[in-house]
Design an enzyme around this catalytic site. Structure first.
Site, PDB file in Angstrom:
ATOM      1  N   GLU A  47       0.865  -1.194   0.000  1.00 17.92           N
ATOM      2  CA  GLU A  47       0.000   0.000   0.000  1.00 17.92           C
ATOM      3  C   GLU A  47       0.894   1.234   0.000  1.00 17.92           C
ATOM      4  O   GLU A  47       0.975   1.962   0.981  1.00 17.92           O
ATOM      5  CB  GLU A  47      -0.915  -0.007   1.224  1.00 17.92           C
ATOM      6  CG  GLU A  47      -1.930   1.129   1.236  1.00 17.92           C
ATOM      7  CD  GLU A  47      -2.702   1.197   2.543  1.00 17.92           C
ATOM      8  OE1 GLU A  47      -3.489   2.138   2.698  1.00 17.92           O
ATOM      9  OE2 GLU A  47      -2.500   0.318   3.402  1.00 17.92           O
ATOM     10  N   ASP A  50       2.199   2.188   3.996  1.00 18.55           N
ATOM     11  CA  ASP A  50       1.414   3.400   3.714  1.00 18.55           C
ATOM     12  C   ASP A  50       2.329   4.573   3.353  1.00 18.55           C
ATOM     13  O   ASP A  50       2.055   5.716   3.696  1.00 18.55           O
ATOM     14  CB  ASP A  50       0.517   3.759   4.896  1.00 18.55           C
ATOM     15  CG  ASP A  50      -0.727   4.540   4.487  1.00 18.55           C
ATOM     16  OD1 ASP A  50      -0.902   4.795   3.284  1.00 18.55           O
ATOM     17  OD2 ASP A  50      -1.510   4.894   5.381  1.00 18.55           O
TER      18      ASP A  50
END
Length: 328
Positions: A7, A286
């Site tokens: 991600e 992230d």
């Protein structure tokens, strides 16, 4: 031990400009977070500087995903054009660094038929899945108009990552306002609202019977399941009411993969392992919004059961996304 981060965000300047130009009722103010610190510089780079950051963290391969809100707020014509452009740019970056990068596609969800066509085109270009959001305008992801997309994703073995998005403006005004503007925004996004939105989108898909119709469809949720893993005792009660074939928690264990999203907290890991299985967990940072350092990552990995650690770091991602790791 190989490490795949799934991600990891990037940004297309033309798309950001298009979102910023939208009227307030249709835009996404969370794009402000892209401009904090050196985020924008890092988001724009999907080349050498990103590879250097991966090396510093000990990450062998990143799966690129366009930063929120994707093309979801745009009208169909602009969404189609900018989705295609974003996917072409991402594909070119992967071709330059085939041992270090893969990508999730961006879809023009305002045009469901075009979204299916773009998913198919992207799969042909080597994309390993797609990233979507729980709502396009006022249309939820579980709306029947998207059922062909889920059928295509299942047939193409393209997992769908449901990323958090900002709540609708009426919801923000009702539930997330009354403070100063930045506190309102933080409460509606990373502080709480983002994660509730993603959990509701996933739960609605289950309740809609999506996985009864498409049992091979695989979805991904970030941030240790966007709160959903912590509420299975309650949501299981929906199954009988909605006429589902199985319990909600069964769909979570069979049709969802869960990522860490840079939240390297052993307590969250232990709870996830209580709710689902080790072959359903995936590593992610992230990037660049979260930037765990190599030492922190290595320390966190010691909390993972040794027999299953390599599944979490790379094995599960390779299996889900069809990735074959090569030497750098």
């Amino acid at each position: 031990m190989a490490l795949i981060a799934i991600e990891e965000h990037w940004n297309l300047p033309a798309l950001t400009s298009a979102v910023k130009a939208l009227p307030e009722d249709y835009g996404d103010p969370s794009v402000l977070f892209d401009e904090m610190g050196d985020n924008l510089e890092r988001l724009h780079d999907i080349g050498d500087a990103r590879i250097a950051a991966m090396d510093a963290q000990g990450v062998d391969l990143q799966i690129l995903s366009l930063t929120p809100p994707g093309t979801h707020p745009l009208e169909p014509t602009r969404a189609r054009a900018l989705s295609e452009r974003a996917n072409d740019v991402a594909a070119e970056a992967v071709s330059r660094h085939p041992a270090r990068l893969r990508a999730f596609s961006t879809l023009p969800m305002a045009d469901p038929k075009a979204a299916v066509a773009e998913l198919e085109r992207a799969a042909g270009l080597g994309f390993v899945g797609t990233m979507v959001y729980g709502r396009t305008g006022e249309t939820p992801l579980d709306d029947p108009r998207y059922d062909d997309l889920f059928a295509a994703a299942a047939a193409l073995r393209q997992p769908i990552f449901i990323h958090p998005q900002i709540p609708s403006r009426p919801t923000r005004l009702a539930a997330y306002s009354g403070f100063d503007p930045m506190t309102d925004l933080a409460l509606a996004t990373f502080g709480w609202g983002w994660h509730v939105e993603a959990a509701v989108a996933a739960l609605r898909l289950i309740v809609r019977g999506t996985f009864d119709r498409h049992p091979d469809l695989q979805l991904v949720l970030g941030h240790w399941g966007e709160l959903l893993l912590f509420w299975t005792d309650r949501v299981d009660g929906l199954s009988r009411i909605a006429g589902l074939e199985r319990k909600v928690s069964d769909y979570i264990r069979s049709n969802f993969h869960i990522t860490s999203s840079g939240m390297l907290n052993p307590t969250l890991l232990r709870h996830a392992l209580d709710v689902t299985t080790p072959d359903r967990l995936l590593f992610s940072t992230d990037y660049p919004f979260q930037r765990p350092v190599r030492e922190g990552i290595e320390q966190f990995l010691t909390a993972f059961p040794a027999d299953d650690r390599e599944k979490f770091t790379a094995g599960n991602a390779c299996a889900l996304f069809g990735i074959s790791l090569t030497t750098k």
